[in-house]
Design an enzyme around this catalytic site. Structure first.
Site, PDB file in Angstrom:
ATOM      1  N   THR A  67      38.962  30.377  38.192  1.00  0.00           N
ATOM      2  CA  THR A  67      40.197  30.150  37.439  1.00  0.00           C
ATOM      3  C   THR A  67      41.367  30.243  38.412  1.00  0.00           C
ATOM      4  O   THR A  67      41.323  31.036  39.344  1.00  0.00           O
ATOM      5  CB  THR A  67      40.317  31.261  36.365  1.00  0.00           C
ATOM      6  OG1 THR A  67      39.303  31.053  35.390  1.00  0.00           O
ATOM      7  CG2 THR A  67      41.684  31.273  35.699  1.00  0.00           C
ATOM      8  N   GLY A 102      38.757  36.241  36.034  1.00  0.00           N
ATOM      9  CA  GLY A 102      37.603  37.125  35.907  1.00  0.00           C
ATOM     10  C   GLY A 102      36.830  36.811  34.652  1.00  0.00           C
ATOM     11  O   GLY A 102      36.862  35.670  34.168  1.00  0.00           O
TER      12      GLY A 102
END
Lengths: 318, 318
Positions: B167, B219
């Site tokens: 991400t 995460g």
């Protein structure tokens, strides 16, 4: 003090002719959730039962009775959260499902994800054996009338929106002190296709943590999102505020920072609860210690025994 | 101290052969965002520029290079938030868009909503004149290889997921002290169709408030959601913690409460910043005072002049 369940049927301006129906429905939902808790059910069981009853009631903007999007369709959002584990399940922009709150619970229990949207959520529902319902079965004449009225380029969508928000939600604490929340909505009147509001967004449309409490909000979704209202209220409680103080402080903060109105139901793990709102009205009901509390206008807290038959009540300010 | 921009390219375990590419990309994105700020651009302009550069870079799990869902398709999530007004825009499960972060910004600027999902987001993109791109143009050989590998029923999706989260995100403070954040992702490898992670969920995948600061996380999305990580970190800052202390405390809280690993970039309105992670690695870079800082392993903070040519660097622990 335990168990307790508190439900709301949406904050906003509820037309007089719909006020009694709104109140009857939240009382029935609180009774339903309370019966689950008294029967040994979990807080999660109770909030899902209460919200299912409200989704099935055409008086509210959730499940059957949902407002329509700009295209005249129904797209619904729902969330559940379990304060024991911080686990949560949500669906956004889901179509042709009678009880989005039950689908949200299945997302929590049967997938490794927290939120499924749109067609992916429908596919998951089919895999879970949930029957799709015809879209027409979710649409009331009232919803269609309001949709048409708001298509008029001269209409004020924010003002009309305030006319009936009607998101539904519940919080509960079971006999073991576990908290849970559930919220379900058809969203905002004449919203764009695919609009996702606060409801399926964890921390906004609900939050539950056994270490602090549980919150289910209603009101202007975009304002609730900007201040992550549910999580904000639980932060106040972590800092020592009571459920009621935290609710009021959270609603005041939302009004100040982003000029948003709404309402919340809140519980703490000991069973203290609050139903507070900054909007003109919020239909709410709470069940605790064999008593049913309910109200519609600010300051109202009408009580009756939970065993009493449900009788219509004329509100003082109607 | 102002302006400053901090970017990340995802937390997790970055394979050695991809480490240098990951670091080069975040340095370029930080330079790009910093140039916008030095040219008088806003914090919002800077984070959108930085994240656009990362989306266009096939080394990251966002835009081109996104991981594939279980059906082999690309569904992307993105968010932006403006600390001046708490206004935000997001898209979830959007397909065939080269730069979801730019679409998220348009949701913020051109609609009364905060989030659009799936086909509704695509329709909005078309109305805004954004050209759809072929899905193939977003899919790299690497993404396809990982998708196939994870289809194997013997694979461990969580472990594989940790292999490359990727991400991307950015936070910035402009010369006027305004903060902003942006985050963009292809989500979790082999996710279910319609899975929405933390990224488009305000307070989870990002938060920005001129009164406290801005956060962009990366995460395990579901863990980030359960603790509303971005909002949590800013609560710590509101209580007097520095950006770095708040980042560490938030990550420790996530690890403790829900056993989740991840990383964050954080700024406060005065320009103090942090890039912290509990995962094995996180590619990050920051630009401030004509200096470029960057790192990949815990404890690394390599500095060079922002004017220096970008040279490859061998990390100590590779």
């Amino acid at each position: 003090m335990l168990p307790v369940v508190v439900v709301h049927g949406g904050a906003g301006h509820i037309p007089n002719e719909r006020a009694e129906t709104s109140c009857t429905g939240v009382r029935a939902a609180a009774r339903g959730g309370y019966a689950v808790l008294k029967g040994g059910g979990s807080a999660m069981d109770a909030v899902v039962e209460a919200v299912t009853l409200l989704e099935n009631n055409p008086a509210y903007n959730a499940g059957c009775g949902s407002v329509l999007n700009v295209k005249g369709g129904v797209e619904m959002d729902a969330i559940v959260m379990d304060g024991r584990t911080l686990d949560s399940g949500a669906v956004s922009a889901v179509k042709r499902i009678a009880n989005p709150v039950q689908l949200a619970r299945l997302v929590m229990e049967k997938t490794s994800h927290l939120c499924l949207t749109a067609e992916g959520a429908s596919e998951f529902a089919r895999a879970m054996g949930i029957q799709e319902v015809p879209e027409e079965s979710l649409i009331t004449d009232y919803a269609r009338m309001r949709w048409k009225k708001n298509l008029d380029p001269g209409s004020n969508p924010v003002e009309c929106q305030m006319g009936k928000m009607g998101t539904v939600g519940a919080v509960a604490v079971d006999t073991e002190g576990n908290v849970a929340c559930a919220t379900s909505t058809g969203g905002m009147i004449n919203k764009m296709e695919g609009r996702v509001g606060d409801t399926p967004c964890i921390g906004c449309g609900g939050y539950a943590d056994n270490q602090s409490g549980a919150v289910s909000p209603t009101g202007h979704g975009e304002a609730i999102m900007k201040v992550t209202l549910s999580r904000q209220i639980l932060f106040y409680m972590e800092q020592g505020k009571s459920a009621q103080e935290a609710a009021d402080e959270g609603l005041a903060y939302m009004r100040e920072r982003v000029q948003g109105l709404g309402g919340v139901v809140v519980v703490d793990p000991q069973g203290a609860w609050a139903a507070r709102f900054s909007s003109r009205q919020m239909a709410w009901a709470a069940a605790q210690n064999e008593l049913l509390h309910y109200g519609l206008y600010a300051g109202e807290d009408i009580m009756q025994s939970i065993q009493d038959p449900d009788l219509p009540h004329t509100h003082s300010q109607e």
